[in-house]
Write a protein that holds these residues in place. Structure first.
Motif, PDB file in Angstrom:
ATOM      1  N   ARG A   1      -5.978  22.256  17.547  1.00 23.05           N
ATOM      2  CA  ARG A   1      -5.837  20.900  17.016  1.00 23.05           C
ATOM      3  C   ARG A   1      -6.888  20.624  15.935  1.00 23.05           C
ATOM      4  NH1 ARG A   1      -2.336  17.816  19.818  1.00 23.05           N
ATOM      5  NH2 ARG A   1      -1.700  18.506  21.904  1.00 23.05           N
ATOM      6  N   ALA A   2      -8.088  21.117  16.128  1.00 24.10           N
ATOM      7  CA  ALA A   2      -9.138  20.936  15.122  1.00 24.10           C
ATOM      8  C   ALA A   2      -8.790  21.692  13.840  1.00 24.10           C
ATOM      9  CB  ALA A   2     -10.479  21.409  15.681  1.00 24.10           C
TER      10      ALA A   2
ATOM     11  N   ARG B   1      -4.110  20.815   7.917  1.00 24.00           N
ATOM     12  CA  ARG B   1      -2.957  19.915   7.831  1.00 24.00           C
ATOM     13  C   ARG B   1      -1.595  20.590   7.850  1.00 24.00           C
ATOM     14  NH1 ARG B   1      -5.022  16.094  10.002  1.00 24.00           N
ATOM     15  NH2 ARG B   1      -3.026  15.059   9.625  1.00 24.00           N
TER      16      ARG B   1
ATOM     17  N   HIS C   1      -5.769  22.360  12.802  1.00 24.93           N
ATOM     18  CA  HIS C   1      -4.713  21.593  12.147  1.00 24.93           C
ATOM     19  C   HIS C   1      -5.283  20.358  11.449  1.00 24.93           C
ATOM     20  CE1 HIS C   1      -1.526  18.460  12.001  1.00 24.93           C
ATOM     21  NE2 HIS C   1      -0.853  19.463  11.479  1.00 24.93           N
ATOM     22  N   ALA C   2      -6.211  19.698  12.076  1.00 25.99           N
ATOM     23  CA  ALA C   2      -6.820  18.509  11.467  1.00 25.99           C
ATOM     24  C   ALA C   2      -7.517  18.859  10.153  1.00 25.99           C
ATOM     25  CB  ALA C   2      -7.810  17.883  12.437  1.00 25.99           C
ATOM     26  N   GLU C   3      -8.063  20.064  10.075  1.00 27.91           N
ATOM     27  CA  GLU C   3      -8.756  20.495   8.861  1.00 27.91           C
ATOM     28  C   GLU C   3      -7.782  20.919   7.769  1.00 27.91           C
ATOM     29  OE1 GLU C   3     -11.969  23.888   7.321  1.00 27.91           O
ATOM     30  OE2 GLU C   3     -11.431  23.759   9.457  1.00 27.91           O
TER      31      GLU C   3
ATOM     32  N   ASP D   1       1.792  18.312   8.144  1.00 29.50           N
ATOM     33  CA  ASP D   1       0.735  17.300   8.210  1.00 29.50           C
ATOM     34  C   ASP D   1       0.919  16.307   9.348  1.00 29.50           C
ATOM     35  OD1 ASP D   1      -1.619  16.009   6.796  1.00 29.50           O
ATOM     36  OD2 ASP D   1      -0.192  14.350   6.819  1.00 29.50           O
ATOM     37  N   ASP D   2       2.185  15.992   9.682  1.00 25.61           N
ATOM     38  CA  ASP D   2       2.417  14.987  10.727  1.00 25.61           C
ATOM     39  C   ASP D   2       2.108  15.486  12.129  1.00 25.61           C
ATOM     40  OD1 ASP D   2       4.544  16.696  11.207  1.00 25.61           O
ATOM     41  OD2 ASP D   2       6.089  15.285  10.520  1.00 25.61           O
ATOM     42  N   GLY D   3       1.894  16.802  12.293  1.00 24.75           N
ATOM     43  CA  GLY D   3       1.551  17.360  13.601  1.00 24.75           C
ATOM     44  C   GLY D   3       2.669  17.290  14.616  1.00 24.75           C
TER      45      GLY D   3
END
Length: 317
Positions: free
Chosen positions: A148-149, A155, A151-153, A175-177
């Motif tokens: 998750r981290a 996107r 992906h947050a970085e 980006d929307d996860g």
């Protein structure tokens, strides 16, 4: 030479595109004798040597009945001139055990290509970790929070299992996860299995390039496997379109940097996967694309391979 190909069942070959078939055809053209078996036919017993129940075959040049065979025989691997390990992935427990039997055969005097120990030491997804200067942002983990981290970085990411093949089990999360949690749970089995996560590379639209390296030297053409329709995967097994093209400067730079290193470890044939300028995988178990590149460019990839095989056998490598 007597050349044993340890491969999938001959009856499963799609000869119009099969790389192992193209190797056999070139070897027979040069007068070498073709022998085949499956990993399950390898046997060792105390007091003896590694043996295999084999099929001695002759290629016919026909599309359907593409080989004839003599009576089945049992041979000691050390008595053959070369053993070419061409069993397709997945690299499962049985593949692992086969490499140990082949390594025992090496101790008895057999010459095996690619070397069994090198096959074990270079898992196709993880082998890139040794060459971080050529890869994009990559994470290997079991930890959902780490994914998750990541992906947050970044996107836009790709998640894949470490034991997949042919594009199997690959997911893209934008980006929307959307559905990231479900994908993580599916791939890492609730934390039981390690997965790989990579930043999505937009250059995939131009193809996932298979760069072949034979005897430490790059084939001058690669096969760009271009995703079709709404797919993110370029793999031919996932419906990608294969387009042969000359190596780019970055393709050649990667191949020339890695080729000699991998060759000294006993990897006669390697398939590098490159997207844009980034190395994404190092394929060593059963690299393909010989026929596609040869058919589209006229460059004789099987001849380059058999040249390298003959040289390796002559040098005792």
């Amino acid at each position: 030479m007597d050349i044993l190909f340890v491969a999938d069942p001959l009856e499963s070959f799609k000869t119009y595109k099969d790389t192992t078939f193209s190797m056999m055809r070139e070897a027979q053209k040069r007068g070498h004798r073709i022998i085949a078996c499956e990993p399950k036919h390898l046997v060792w017993q105390r007091g003896g040597v590694v043996q295999a129940a084999v099929r001695r075959i002759t290629l016919t040049g026909q599309a359907d009945a593409w080989f004839t065979e003599a009576e089945p025989a049992t041979v000691a691997l050390k008595d053959l001139d070369a053993i070419v390990m061409r069993k397709d992935p997945p690299f499962d427990s049985e593949f692992f055990y086969a490499t140990h039997l082949l390594e025992q055969a090496e101790r008895e005097g057999a010459k095996v290509f690619n070397k069994p120990r090198a096959l074990r030491d270079h898992p196709e997804k993880l082998a890139i970790l040794e060459f971080p200067e050529f890869i994009g942002p990559t994470l290997v983990t079991r930890d959902p929070a780490a994914v998750r981290a990541f992906h947050a970085e970044h996107r836009d990411i790709i998640l894949k299992p470490l034991d997949g093949m042919g594009g199997m089990g690959i997911f893209r999360v934008k980006d929307d996860g959307l559905n990231l949690g479900g994908i993580i749970e599916t791939l890492n089995k609730d934390g039981a299995e390690t997965i790989m996560v990579q930043k999505f590379l937009p250059a995939i639209k131009d193809g996932d390039k298979r760069v072949l390296v034979i005897g430490g030297k790059p084939v001058p053409y690669c096969l760009a496997r271009i995703p079709q329709g709404g797919e993110v995967r370029g793999n031919l097994a996932a419906g990608g379109k294969g387009v042969a093209q000359p190596l780019s400067d970055s393709d050649r730079r990667i191949a020339e940097a890695l080729g000699p290193i991998l060759a000294t470890r006993g990897l006669l044939l390697v398939g590098l996967d490159v997207i844009g300028d980034s190395l994404t995988e190092i394929n060593v178990t059963s690299p393909t694309c010989f026929q596609e590149i040869s058919d589209q460019t006229g460059f004789d990839v099987p001849a380059m391979f058999v040249d390298a095989l003959e040289a390796a056998v002559a040098e005792g490598r």
